[in-house]
Design an enzyme around this catalytic site. Structure first.
Site, short mmCIF file in Angstrom:
data_model
loop_
_atom_site.label_atom_id
_atom_site.label_comp_id
_atom_site.label_asym_id
_atom_site.label_seq_id
_atom_site.Cartn_x
_atom_site.Cartn_y
_atom_site.Cartn_z
N LYS A 1 0.91 -1.22 0.00
CA LYS A 1 0.01 -0.03 0.11
C LYS A 1 0.85 1.47 0.12
O LYS A 1 1.87 1.02 0.61
CB LYS A 1 -0.66 0.00 1.24
CG LYS A 1 -1.97 0.89 0.95
CD LYS A 1 -3.29 0.13 0.22
CE LYS A 1 -4.60 0.79 0.48
NZ LYS A 1 -5.64 -0.29 0.11
N GLY B 1 -18.67 3.36 -2.49
CA GLY B 1 -20.21 3.55 -1.83
C GLY B 1 -21.21 3.72 -2.98
O GLY B 1 -22.21 2.95 -2.85
N1 GLU Z 1 -7.37 0.08 -3.09
C1 GLU Z 1 -8.16 -1.06 -3.32
C2 GLU Z 1 -8.18 -1.87 -1.90
O1 GLU Z 1 -7.88 -1.36 -1.19
C3 GLU Z 1 -7.69 -1.82 -4.60
C4 GLU Z 1 -6.27 -2.14 -4.60
C5 GLU Z 1 -5.95 -2.93 -5.86
O2 GLU Z 1 -6.78 -2.93 -6.86
O3 GLU Z 1 -4.78 -3.17 -5.88
O4 GLU Z 1 -8.53 -3.15 -1.91
#
Ligand code: GLU
Length: 431
Positions: free
Chosen positions: A109, A230
């Site tokens: 992340k 949402g």
């Molecule tokens: N940000 C999204 C999540 O928290 C998608 C992450 C992604 O597609 O890699 O799942």
């Protein structure tokens, strides 16, 4: 309320439940310890030129939690409240999330401490490009694949792809397969934008059957958050006949007991700037019945299903006892704290955790990556028909474990996810 502490507490609880299963494995406890922190954590300050000619610095992070099951995968968040601890927690949850639907990734992340609404488009572009330039050596289709998250979107991914390609990562690295959540015209996938919300609706369908509801229109739903996730959840739930009675954004919410129309509500929000001024049925947005509610009031409404779809730590030990919903479907990451989990379990509120309920997004990111690697693109129907069984299977696995071990939905989901990650680490010979 440090989200990373929460993630560690959750892991410790599930490790406890798995101890017996791994009683003959001496490496189990050191493997669990490794999972308490990211394998790598990158941080910097990005210096970005503003339109007024001045330079401003923005703190930026990328946590690479675990890559035992495949490349790190996870979004990049732009938010003023981003912290090191939050990014670490979110990366940890990505590791479990990818394991839940079985897609071949680990967890990562990223985040930048910024309020993007205060930036112009050109400043936002320069910031996004600066982030991709800084991280270029650490990412790639087989290394780490970023995506959108809170306040980031397909345009931001497009700038990042372009920058990544320019900074000299050779084209053989496949820049398109290095980011997901891209625009359709630049290697994106059909169905990706709506995927997190739609995946949540597939889970909702299974849940309401298990809870014994006979008619969809009897199932009332309140949604906290009316961003991408949402909105698409509300739209698909409404289309299937569920009654969405409340939605909110950061400025507050609206409660319409007879049910509101999500599409009209979004149009109204775009015109008026906030959903709390919108009480929309299919035909008009000036319904007599209905009222503005605060975000806190929305969480405490008497509804069947409560869907937190904004940020973490909104249901805590202070308000958990006031939740009246029969079930919580977590579309945000980390909206319920571990203390609140315990209170909710006592109240017999069924909890469907984030790493299952919102896994539709990353699962469709996986489909996007596969398409980019193949250079062969699928129709929306094909994407949706591949997403649905993965979400349904993940739900069934959770439900079986929940019944078998008499634990809540979070622990049940974590049991299978953590086990998959631990097994991959053991197979690799890590200790
Ligand atoms: N940000 C999204 C999540 O928290 C998608 C992450 C992604 O597609 O890699 O799942």
């Amino acid at each position: 309320m440090n989200p990373h502490d929460n993630a560690i507490k959750q892991l410790e609880q599930v490790a406890q439940l798995l101890t017996q299963q791994y009683q003959d494995e001496p490496r189990f406890s050191s493997i669990i310890d490794q999972l308490k922190k990211p394998q790598q954590f990158h941080q910097t300050e990005l210096a970005v030129k503003l339109d007024n000619g001045k330079t401003k610095k923005f703190a930026a992070y990328r946590a690479q939690h675990n890559n035992a099951r495949g490349p790190y995968k996870g979004g990049i968040r732009f938010h003023p409240q981003v912290t090191v601890e939050e990014v670490k927690a979110l990366a940890t949850w990505m590791t479990w999330k990818c394991a839940v639907t079985g897609i071949p990734y680990g967890g990562g992340k990223g985040g930048i401490v910024v309020d993007p609404s205060q930036l112009s488009q050109t400043e936002l572009e320069r910031l996004s490009r600066a982030y991709a330039r800084w991280l270029a050596a650490e990412i790639g289709p087989w290394q780490d694949v970023p995506a959108p998250d809170v306040n980031t979107n397909s345009q931001i991914m497009a700038w990042m792809v372009d920058e990544y390609q320019q900074v000299g990562q050779s084209v053989s690295e496949n820049p398109l397969a290095t980011f997901t959540g891209k625009p359709l015209a630049l290697g994106g996938s059909q169905g990706r934008e709506e995927a997190t919300g739609l995946g949540g609706v597939f889970v909702l369908e299974k849940l309401v059957k298990k809870l014994g509801y006979k008619r969809k229109k009897d199932v009332t739903i309140a949604i906290q958050g009316f961003g991408n996730v949402g909105y698409w959840f509300a739209k698909h739930a409404d289309q299937l006949g569920y009654k969405v009675v409340a939605v909110s954004d950061s400025k507050g919410g609206v409660y319409v007991p007879t049910g509101l129309d999500p599409v009209k509500t979004l149009q109204c929000k775009q015109n008026k700037g906030k959903v709390s001024d919108c009480r929309c049925s299919r035909d008009h947005c000036d319904l007599e019945n209905g009222q503005a509610v605060s975000n806190q009031q929305l969480l405490e409404l008497e509804v069947d299903i409560l869907v937190p779809a904004a940020l973490e730590n909104v249901i805590t030990k202070t308000n958990a006892a006031k939740i009246k919903a029969k079930a919580i479907l977590e579309l945000a990451n980390g909206p319920v704290t571990p203390e609140a989990d315990q209170i909710l379990a006592k109240q017999e509120v069924v909890l469907i955790p984030d790493v299952l309920a919102n896994a539709g997004g990353v699962t469709t990111s996986y489909f996007e990556w596969v398409q980019n690697l193949q250079g062969y693109y699928w129709s929306r129907d094909e994407v949706v028909s591949k997403l649905k069984p993965l979400m349904e299977q993940a739900f069934e696995t959770m439900w079986e474990l929940k019944d078998k071990h008499q634990v809540d939905g979070r622990l049940a989901t974590y049991m299978s996810a953590v086990q998959r990650v631990v097994d991959a680490m053991l197979l690799r010979g890590w200790s």
